[in-house]
Design a protein around this motif. Structure first.
Motif, PDB file in Angstrom:
ATOM      1  N   ARG A   1     -65.306 -88.235  47.350  1.00 48.80           N
ATOM      2  CA  ARG A   1     -65.484 -87.878  48.769  1.00 48.80           C
ATOM      3  C   ARG A   1     -64.134 -87.685  49.455  1.00 48.80           C
ATOM      4  O   ARG A   1     -63.962 -86.751  50.247  1.00 48.80           O
ATOM      5  N   ILE A   2     -63.183 -88.563  49.147  1.00 49.17           N
ATOM      6  CA  ILE A   2     -61.853 -88.410  49.735  1.00 49.17           C
ATOM      7  C   ILE A   2     -61.212 -87.114  49.257  1.00 49.17           C
ATOM      8  O   ILE A   2     -60.556 -86.392  50.026  1.00 49.17           O
ATOM      9  N   LYS A   3     -61.437 -86.766  48.003  1.00 49.65           N
ATOM     10  CA  LYS A   3     -60.897 -85.518  47.470  1.00 49.65           C
ATOM     11  C   LYS A   3     -61.503 -84.313  48.187  1.00 49.65           C
ATOM     12  O   LYS A   3     -60.808 -83.335  48.499  1.00 49.65           O
ATOM     13  N   ALA A   4     -62.821 -84.395  48.477  1.00 47.72           N
ATOM     14  CA  ALA A   4     -63.479 -83.304  49.206  1.00 47.72           C
ATOM     15  C   ALA A   4     -62.910 -83.173  50.616  1.00 47.72           C
ATOM     16  O   ALA A   4     -62.703 -82.051  51.121  1.00 47.72           O
ATOM     17  N   TYR A   5     -62.614 -84.320  51.261  1.00 50.90           N
ATOM     18  CA  TYR A   5     -62.014 -84.280  52.602  1.00 50.90           C
ATOM     19  C   TYR A   5     -60.620 -83.648  52.533  1.00 50.90           C
ATOM     20  O   TYR A   5     -60.241 -82.835  53.386  1.00 50.90           O
TER      21      TYR A   5
ATOM     22  N   LEU B   1     -67.593 -93.558  80.635  1.00 54.83           N
ATOM     23  CA  LEU B   1     -66.532 -92.601  80.337  1.00 54.83           C
ATOM     24  C   LEU B   1     -66.132 -91.844  81.595  1.00 54.83           C
ATOM     25  O   LEU B   1     -66.983 -91.519  82.424  1.00 54.83           O
ATOM     26  N   THR B   2     -64.852 -91.568  81.734  1.00 51.81           N
ATOM     27  CA  THR B   2     -64.393 -90.771  82.871  1.00 51.81           C
ATOM     28  C   THR B   2     -64.617 -89.299  82.581  1.00 51.81           C
ATOM     29  O   THR B   2     -64.839 -88.898  81.437  1.00 51.81           O
ATOM     30  N   GLY B   3     -64.520 -88.479  83.623  1.00 48.90           N
ATOM     31  CA  GLY B   3     -64.774 -87.052  83.461  1.00 48.90           C
ATOM     32  C   GLY B   3     -63.712 -86.334  82.656  1.00 48.90           C
ATOM     33  O   GLY B   3     -63.909 -85.205  82.227  1.00 48.90           O
ATOM     34  N   SER B   4     -62.530 -86.984  82.436  1.00 45.26           N
ATOM     35  CA  SER B   4     -61.449 -86.331  81.701  1.00 45.26           C
ATOM     36  C   SER B   4     -61.546 -86.549  80.193  1.00 45.26           C
ATOM     37  O   SER B   4     -60.698 -86.075  79.452  1.00 45.26           O
ATOM     38  N   ILE B   5     -62.555 -87.294  79.735  1.00 46.43           N
ATOM     39  CA  ILE B   5     -62.712 -87.587  78.311  1.00 46.43           C
ATOM     40  C   ILE B   5     -63.987 -86.923  77.815  1.00 46.43           C
ATOM     41  O   ILE B   5     -65.065 -87.113  78.390  1.00 46.43           O
ATOM     42  N   TYR B   6     -63.855 -86.130  76.755  1.00 45.59           N
ATOM     43  CA  TYR B   6     -65.007 -85.453  76.172  1.00 45.59           C
ATOM     44  C   TYR B   6     -65.582 -86.319  75.048  1.00 45.59           C
ATOM     45  O   TYR B   6     -64.853 -86.771  74.166  1.00 45.59           O
ATOM     46  N   LEU B   7     -66.878 -86.543  75.100  1.00 43.82           N
ATOM     47  CA  LEU B   7     -67.559 -87.330  74.070  1.00 43.82           C
ATOM     48  C   LEU B   7     -68.472 -86.410  73.279  1.00 43.82           C
ATOM     49  O   LEU B   7     -69.288 -85.686  73.836  1.00 43.82           O
ATOM     50  N   THR B   8     -68.320 -86.427  71.964  1.00 44.56           N
ATOM     51  CA  THR B   8     -69.193 -85.661  71.083  1.00 44.56           C
ATOM     52  C   THR B   8     -69.804 -86.601  70.057  1.00 44.56           C
ATOM     53  O   THR B   8     -69.248 -87.674  69.757  1.00 44.56           O
ATOM     54  N   GLU B   9     -70.943 -86.199  69.517  1.00 49.89           N
ATOM     55  CA  GLU B   9     -71.640 -86.991  68.504  1.00 49.89           C
ATOM     56  C   GLU B   9     -71.733 -86.180  67.222  1.00 49.89           C
ATOM     57  O   GLU B   9     -72.148 -85.019  67.246  1.00 49.89           O
ATOM     58  N   ALA B  10     -71.330 -86.785  66.118  1.00 48.96           N
ATOM     59  CA  ALA B  10     -71.388 -86.135  64.808  1.00 48.96           C
ATOM     60  C   ALA B  10     -72.612 -86.642  64.060  1.00 48.96           C
ATOM     61  O   ALA B  10     -72.782 -87.859  63.886  1.00 48.96           O
ATOM     62  N   LYS B  11     -73.457 -85.713  63.626  1.00 55.57           N
ATOM     63  CA  LYS B  11     -74.695 -86.072  62.948  1.00 55.57           C
ATOM     64  C   LYS B  11     -74.520 -86.211  61.438  1.00 55.57           C
ATOM     65  O   LYS B  11     -75.289 -86.916  60.788  1.00 55.57           O
ATOM     66  N   MET B  12     -73.523 -85.522  60.872  1.00 66.18           N
ATOM     67  CA  MET B  12     -73.341 -85.525  59.428  1.00 66.18           C
ATOM     68  C   MET B  12     -71.861 -85.344  59.096  1.00 66.18           C
ATOM     69  O   MET B  12     -71.089 -84.856  59.932  1.00 66.18           O
ATOM     70  N   PRO B  13     -71.420 -85.767  57.912  1.00 65.12           N
ATOM     71  CA  PRO B  13     -70.004 -85.625  57.543  1.00 65.12           C
ATOM     72  C   PRO B  13     -69.576 -84.168  57.493  1.00 65.12           C
ATOM     73  O   PRO B  13     -70.368 -83.269  57.199  1.00 65.12           O
ATOM     74  N   SER B  14     -68.298 -83.929  57.755  1.00 64.44           N
ATOM     75  CA  SER B  14     -67.768 -82.563  57.764  1.00 64.44           C
ATOM     76  C   SER B  14     -67.838 -81.917  56.398  1.00 64.44           C
ATOM     77  O   SER B  14     -68.021 -80.705  56.275  1.00 64.44           O
ATOM     78  N   ILE B  15     -67.697 -82.714  55.332  1.00 63.51           N
ATOM     79  CA  ILE B  15     -67.693 -82.146  53.979  1.00 63.51           C
ATOM     80  C   ILE B  15     -69.079 -81.715  53.536  1.00 63.51           C
ATOM     81  O   ILE B  15     -69.223 -81.028  52.519  1.00 63.51           O
ATOM     82  N   GLU B  16     -70.123 -82.116  54.273  1.00 63.79           N
ATOM     83  CA  GLU B  16     -71.488 -81.736  53.912  1.00 63.79           C
ATOM     84  C   GLU B  16     -71.977 -80.536  54.714  1.00 63.79           C
ATOM     85  O   GLU B  16     -73.073 -80.042  54.471  1.00 63.79           O
ATOM     86  N   LYS B  17     -71.190 -80.080  55.662  1.00 64.69           N
ATOM     87  CA  LYS B  17     -71.590 -78.919  56.450  1.00 64.69           C
ATOM     88  C   LYS B  17     -71.364 -77.655  55.639  1.00 64.69           C
ATOM     89  O   LYS B  17     -70.317 -77.478  55.019  1.00 64.69           O
ATOM     90  N   LYS B  18     -72.332 -76.801  55.631  1.00 67.78           N
ATOM     91  CA  LYS B  18     -72.242 -75.558  54.878  1.00 67.78           C
ATOM     92  C   LYS B  18     -71.554 -74.494  55.711  1.00 67.78           C
ATOM     93  O   LYS B  18     -71.916 -74.277  56.878  1.00 67.78           O
ATOM     94  N   GLU B  19     -70.563 -73.871  55.147  1.00 66.90           N
ATOM     95  CA  GLU B  19     -69.880 -72.774  55.825  1.00 66.90           C
ATOM     96  C   GLU B  19     -70.770 -71.541  55.795  1.00 66.90           C
ATOM     97  O   GLU B  19     -71.400 -71.231  54.779  1.00 66.90           O
ATOM     98  N   CYS B  20     -70.850 -70.858  56.916  1.00 62.25           N
ATOM     99  CA  CYS B  20     -71.674 -69.651  56.980  1.00 62.25           C
ATOM    100  C   CYS B  20     -70.908 -68.576  57.740  1.00 62.25           C
ATOM    101  O   CYS B  20     -70.134 -68.870  58.655  1.00 62.25           O
ATOM    102  N   LEU B  21     -71.114 -67.348  57.340  1.00 62.10           N
ATOM    103  CA  LEU B  21     -70.483 -66.218  58.004  1.00 62.10           C
ATOM    104  C   LEU B  21     -71.334 -65.769  59.169  1.00 62.10           C
ATOM    105  O   LEU B  21     -72.569 -65.793  59.109  1.00 62.10           O
ATOM    106  N   GLU B  22     -70.699 -65.359  60.253  1.00 62.80           N
ATOM    107  CA  GLU B  22     -71.420 -64.837  61.410  1.00 62.80           C
ATOM    108  C   GLU B  22     -71.773 -63.376  61.155  1.00 62.80           C
ATOM    109  O   GLU B  22     -70.900 -62.542  60.919  1.00 62.80           O
ATOM    110  N   ILE B  23     -73.047 -63.086  61.143  1.00 63.05           N
ATOM    111  CA  ILE B  23     -73.531 -61.732  60.874  1.00 63.05           C
ATOM    112  C   ILE B  23     -74.166 -61.192  62.156  1.00 63.05           C
ATOM    113  O   ILE B  23     -75.076 -61.802  62.724  1.00 63.05           O
TER     114      ILE B  23
END
Length: 360
Positions: A74-78, A119-141
């Motif tokens: 997994r570390i190698k994939a990252y 959280l203050t308005g100057s801080i952006y909060l995002t939520e990650a549902k899955m690891p980055s290495i498991e996301k499939k790359e796709c081309l925009e068509i």
């Protein structure tokens, strides 16, 4: 659940603070890689060409410089994903920073696990549902056509529609647009470049701004004026915002109901129901069964209750019979009968009929 923090800073000193909350289990080293990849993605979305990254994880830095060997799969994939992402920049450097100098990022990682309202308005909060290495790359068509297709064809290929008037219109409109790295942007007089959205992205933008993590369930025009400063544009943004706000279930259930009447209030012409009636005759109408082509109508002044009967002939006898059977026998003797003085209502027979019951 864990969190990380990252700070993106421009040479001029402009800073973006982002806290990321992970909804999946991961190790400390994997969290360091996730923070690095999120920062690289944020910089790429801002069209940054040169990036210097700092991390307090010696393992991540040594892996990138290939001083350490990656044994864990997994570390190698990252590490491979970081190398691939670094190719998006003209220059990319990754250096180690001491933990004592990385206090703000550590504070952001703790804020990622705090409640949203803290959280203050100057801080952006995002939520990650899955690891980055498991996301499939796709081309925009680009499939099908939308409002950007004619402009895109002209700006990229010089193609214009065959109709001369439409071609002139596309040429005139295209002066306000430009294409950068496969994205269409609209020039603005008082704002930065606005990114043009396709129909699917329009829906996502409306949903995020109206009812997202910082959504205020704004009404139509206010929703549109909040989308535009975020850097997005499409021609019908105002009309689409109004329609989206109308269909929001939460707004319909909990929005404040206006108490102000739609028009100026008027006094009630009759304080008692079925005391004052207005009568009139409608016609000539299309002939129906029994050769009826007229209609006599009576409306109560207070309740607005309507009584109606089809007629084949409009005579005093017909008006008398209608008023007796459908008004007096059903609702009692009224006090006043109002008409427009047509012949059927001012003749001797109808006047004697009203006088007999004491109706004015």
């Amino acid at each position: 659940m864990c969190g990380v923090g990252l700070i993106l800073s421009s040479p001029e000193g402009f800073k973006i603070f982002q806290a990321i909350r992970f909804e999946f289990p991961l190790t400390n080293n994997e969290a360091e890689y996730e923070a690095l990849l999120a920062g690289m993605e944020l910089a790429r979305s801002l069209e940054a060409k040169h990036l210097r990254a700092f991390s307090d994880s010696m393992l991540v830095v040594k892996h990138f410089s290939r001083e350490y060997e990656q044994r864990d799969p997994r570390i190698k994939a990252y590490a491979i994903k970081v190398e691939d992402s670094s190719l998006s920049f003209d220059t990319f450097e990754l250096s180690q920073i001491g933990r004592q100098n990385n206090g703000r990022a550590d504070a952001l990682s703790r804020l990622a696990l705090a409640e949203t309202q803290n959280l203050t308005g100057s801080i952006y909060l995002t939520e990650a549902k899955m690891p980055s290495i498991e996301k499939k790359e796709c081309l925009e068509i680009r499939q099908g056509s939308d409002w950007m297709t004619p402009l895109w064809n002209f700006l990229e290929k010089g193609i214009l529609p065959p109709d001369r008037r439409e071609a002139l219109k596309i040429k005139y409109r295209a002066s306000s647009y430009m294409i950068i790295n496969g994205r269409m942007y609209r020039r603005s007089v008082s704002q930065p470049l606005l990114r043009c959205l396709n129909p699917e992205e329009q829906r996502q933008a409306l949903e995020a701004v109206h009812e997202g993590i910082c959504g205020e369930h704004l009404a139509g025009r206010s929703l549109a004026f909040k989308i535009l400063p975020q850097g997005f544009f499409w021609p019908n943004v105002k009309a689409d915002s109004v329609e989206y706000a109308k269909k929001c279930v939460q707004c319909q259930l909990f929005a404040t109901v206006p108490k102000q009447p739609p028009e100026e209030m008027t006094s009630v012409l009759s304080p008692i129901p079925f005391i004052v009636w207005a009568v009139d005759i409608v016609g000539i109408l299309p002939t129906s069964t029994k050769q009826t082509k007229y209609c006599i109508i009576a409306i109560d002044y207070m309740t607005k209750w309507v009584e109606a009967r089809p007629l084949s002939t409009i005579t005093e006898e017909a008006a008398k019979k209608f008023f007796l059977e459908q008004i007096i026998l059903r609702f009692g003797i009224p006090k006043t009968c109002i008409s427009d003085n047509e012949t059927q209502f001012i003749g001797n027979k109808f006047r004697k009929f009203l006088h007999y019951f004491g109706i004015e």
